[in-house]
Design a protein around this motif. Structure first.
Motif, PDB file in Angstrom:
ATOM      1  N   LEU A   1      12.925   1.374   4.548  1.00 51.05           N
ATOM      2  CA  LEU A   1      14.293   1.831   3.788  1.00 51.05           C
ATOM      3  C   LEU A   1      15.446   2.971   4.718  1.00 51.05           C
ATOM      4  CD1 LEU A   1      13.553   2.698  -0.021  1.00 51.05           C
ATOM      5  CD2 LEU A   1      13.736   0.126   1.225  1.00 51.05           C
ATOM      6  N   GLY A   2      15.019   2.999   5.267  1.00 49.79           N
ATOM      7  CA  GLY A   2      16.251   4.401   6.123  1.00 49.79           C
ATOM      8  C   GLY A   2      16.110   4.927   4.994  1.00 49.79           C
ATOM      9  N   GLY A   3      17.495   6.139   5.796  1.00 50.05           N
ATOM     10  CA  GLY A   3      17.115   7.562   5.047  1.00 50.05           C
ATOM     11  C   GLY A   3      16.086   8.587   5.592  1.00 50.05           C
ATOM     12  N   GLU A   4      16.069  10.000   4.956  1.00 49.37           N
ATOM     13  CA  GLU A   4      16.042  11.028   5.670  1.00 49.37           C
ATOM     14  C   GLU A   4      15.579  11.473   4.086  1.00 49.37           C
ATOM     15  OE1 GLU A   4      19.179  13.266   6.597  1.00 49.37           O
ATOM     16  OE2 GLU A   4      19.758  11.800   8.305  1.00 49.37           O
ATOM     17  N   TYR A   5      14.739  11.193   3.559  1.00 49.05           N
ATOM     18  CA  TYR A   5      13.763  12.000   2.577  1.00 49.05           C
ATOM     19  C   TYR A   5      12.440  11.970   2.793  1.00 49.05           C
ATOM     20  CZ  TYR A   5      12.768   7.303   0.099  1.00 49.05           C
ATOM     21  OH  TYR A   5      12.264   6.148   0.064  1.00 49.05           O
ATOM     22  N   ALA A   6      11.672  12.529   2.628  1.00 48.97           N
ATOM     23  CA  ALA A   6      10.489  12.671   2.647  1.00 48.97           C
ATOM     24  C   ALA A   6       9.761  12.169   1.155  1.00 48.97           C
ATOM     25  CB  ALA A   6       9.426  13.785   3.025  1.00 48.97           C
ATOM     26  N   TYR A   7       8.739  11.130   1.717  1.00 49.93           N
ATOM     27  CA  TYR A   7       7.641  10.311   0.545  1.00 49.93           C
ATOM     28  C   TYR A   7       6.684  11.342   0.427  1.00 49.93           C
ATOM     29  CZ  TYR A   7       5.922   7.054  -2.045  1.00 49.93           C
ATOM     30  OH  TYR A   7       4.895   6.439  -3.495  1.00 49.93           O
ATOM     31  N   SER A   8       6.831  11.997  -1.063  1.00 47.83           N
ATOM     32  CA  SER A   8       4.786  13.013  -1.048  1.00 47.83           C
ATOM     33  C   SER A   8       4.131  11.931  -2.208  1.00 47.83           C
ATOM     34  CB  SER A   8       5.521  14.441  -0.985  1.00 47.83           C
ATOM     35  OG  SER A   8       4.630  15.375  -1.610  1.00 47.83           O
ATOM     36  N   ARG A   9       2.987  12.044  -2.802  1.00 48.47           N
ATOM     37  CA  ARG A   9       2.194  11.422  -3.571  1.00 48.47           C
ATOM     38  C   ARG A   9       2.205  12.292  -3.574  1.00 48.47           C
ATOM     39  NH1 ARG A   9      -2.145   6.898  -3.081  1.00 48.47           N
ATOM     40  NH2 ARG A   9      -3.262   7.471  -5.757  1.00 48.47           N
ATOM     41  N   LEU A  10       1.740  12.385  -4.808  1.00 50.56           N
ATOM     42  CA  LEU A  10       1.024  13.748  -5.131  1.00 50.56           C
ATOM     43  C   LEU A  10      -0.253  13.699  -5.925  1.00 50.56           C
ATOM     44  CD1 LEU A  10       2.899  16.487  -6.063  1.00 50.56           C
ATOM     45  CD2 LEU A  10       2.422  16.473  -4.102  1.00 50.56           C
TER      46      LEU A  10
ATOM     47  N   SER B   1      -2.872   0.461  -8.931  1.00 52.52           N
ATOM     48  CA  SER B   1      -4.636   1.133  -8.330  1.00 52.52           C
ATOM     49  C   SER B   1      -4.609   1.821  -6.948  1.00 52.52           C
ATOM     50  CB  SER B   1      -5.053  -0.031  -8.317  1.00 52.52           C
ATOM     51  OG  SER B   1      -4.764  -1.199  -7.476  1.00 52.52           O
ATOM     52  N   GLU B   2      -5.741   2.339  -6.243  1.00 54.36           N
ATOM     53  CA  GLU B   2      -5.417   2.803  -4.722  1.00 54.36           C
ATOM     54  C   GLU B   2      -4.611   1.618  -4.028  1.00 54.36           C
ATOM     55  OE1 GLU B   2      -4.830   5.868  -2.923  1.00 54.36           O
ATOM     56  OE2 GLU B   2      -5.749   5.609  -4.210  1.00 54.36           O
ATOM     57  N   ILE B   3      -4.802   0.276  -3.775  1.00 56.17           N
ATOM     58  CA  ILE B   3      -4.393  -0.905  -2.927  1.00 56.17           C
ATOM     59  C   ILE B   3      -2.452  -0.430  -3.981  1.00 56.17           C
ATOM     60  CG2 ILE B   3      -3.769  -3.173  -2.963  1.00 56.17           C
ATOM     61  CD1 ILE B   3      -6.807  -3.187  -3.182  1.00 56.17           C
ATOM     62  N   GLY B   4      -2.464  -0.379  -4.834  1.00 53.85           N
ATOM     63  CA  GLY B   4      -1.086  -0.910  -5.724  1.00 53.85           C
ATOM     64  C   GLY B   4      -0.389   0.385  -4.940  1.00 53.85           C
ATOM     65  N   HIS B   5      -0.793   2.322  -4.895  1.00 56.53           N
ATOM     66  CA  HIS B   5      -0.352   3.032  -4.138  1.00 56.53           C
ATOM     67  C   HIS B   5       0.440   2.990  -3.112  1.00 56.53           C
ATOM     68  CE1 HIS B   5       0.249   5.993  -7.470  1.00 56.53           C
ATOM     69  NE2 HIS B   5      -1.282   5.991  -7.965  1.00 56.53           N
ATOM     70  N   THR B   6      -1.018   2.054  -2.698  1.00 56.51           N
ATOM     71  CA  THR B   6      -0.812   1.832  -0.246  1.00 56.51           C
ATOM     72  C   THR B   6       1.030   1.243  -0.912  1.00 56.51           C
ATOM     73  OG1 THR B   6      -3.285   2.280  -0.356  1.00 56.51           O
ATOM     74  CG2 THR B   6      -1.272   1.580   2.015  1.00 56.51           C
ATOM     75  N   LEU B   7       0.023  -0.092  -1.490  1.00 58.38           N
ATOM     76  CA  LEU B   7       1.806  -1.138  -1.175  1.00 58.38           C
ATOM     77  C   LEU B   7       2.977  -0.293  -1.529  1.00 58.38           C
ATOM     78  CD1 LEU B   7       2.939  -3.872  -0.495  1.00 58.38           C
ATOM     79  CD2 LEU B   7       2.602  -4.474  -3.212  1.00 58.38           C
ATOM     80  N   THR B   8       2.809   0.891  -2.424  1.00 59.56           N
ATOM     81  CA  THR B   8       4.181   1.756  -3.230  1.00 59.56           C
ATOM     82  C   THR B   8       4.418   1.863  -1.441  1.00 59.56           C
ATOM     83  OG1 THR B   8       3.938   1.150  -5.288  1.00 59.56           O
ATOM     84  CG2 THR B   8       5.343   2.698  -4.979  1.00 59.56           C
TER      85      THR B   8
END
Length: 225
Positions: A208-217, A192-199
């Motif tokens: 998490l740390g790290g240098e990647y960009a998280y990009s939901r499409l 759900s949209e709630i699940g996407h937001t939490l994820t």
């Protein structure tokens, strides 16, 4: 190259060779018809229907005899049983390196992630795609890392974020352990949209740390790699 998300586990890559399009996992949970429009080649990780829409793909192959599919053994068999011309469908095995539509494709994997000890594990292939110094990795239904990484890491890592076989902790570990510039969530039809937001919050690099960009499409949205 340009990455376009077509819903759930399906993505297409427009290659920088004049516009050839490589499609991965056009299944029934995404928009297979949109993904296959203009497709020059198709990769299938495994034979589950959310990763391969057999009727849609057979229809595309019949109308485009120059298009070829590379797939796991069971997925290739399902396509042939569904009416796909045998000469347009090739089985792949882990360790193969293919030239697909001008891209270098390294095949890995072997087994689908465990759903339950009493559920037979599907054959699941993974694909590392490299073209003109750009790279992307699709793990299918697994968190198996690439057997080999480009010297400077991946440009895009596709990370499954929902399904009966996964825990969010496994997605987090996968995103953190495979070096990539951008992480794109896939396999998300059950959220759900709630699940996407939490994820998104749990996979965000601030947590998490790290240098990647998280990009939901969103379905139909593209990302320049």
């Amino acid at each position: 190259m340009q990455l376009t998300f077509h819903g759930h586990a399906c993505v297409s890559l427009t290659l920088p060779d004049g516009g050839s399009t490589l499609v991965i996992d056009p299944g029934t949970f995404g928009d297979a018809a949109s993904a296959l429009t203009g497709a020059a080649a198709v990769l299938i990780t495994h034979d589950h229907v959310d990763h391969v829409d057999v009727p849609a793909l057979v229809e595309h192959l019949a109308a485009h005899p120059d298009v070829h599919v590379w797939a796991s053994g069971p997925a290739a068999a399902a396509l042939r049983d569904g009416g796909a011309p045998s000469n347009q469908v090739q089985e792949v095995e882990a360790g193969q390196v293919l030239d697909v539509a001008g891209a270098r494709v390294t095949v890995g994997g072997g087994n689908h992630a465990v759903i339950h000890p009493e559920v037979l594990r599907a054959v699941n292939m993974t694909y590392l795609i490299e073209v003109d110094g750009q790279s992307l990795y699709h793990p299918g239904d697994s968190y198996e890392p690439p057997a080999r990484l480009p010297d400077d890491g991946l440009d895009v890592l596709l990370v499954p974020v929902s399904g009966p076989w996964m825990r969010l902790a496994h997605a987090m570990d996968f995103a953190r352990s495979v070096p990539a510039g951008t992480v794109v969530p896939i396999h998300d039809a059950l959220l759900s949209e709630i699940g996407h937001t939490l994820t998104g919050r749990w996979l965000d690099t601030q947590r998490l740390g790290g240098e990647y960009a998280y990009s939901r499409l969103a379905a139909g949205e593209a990302l320049a790699v």
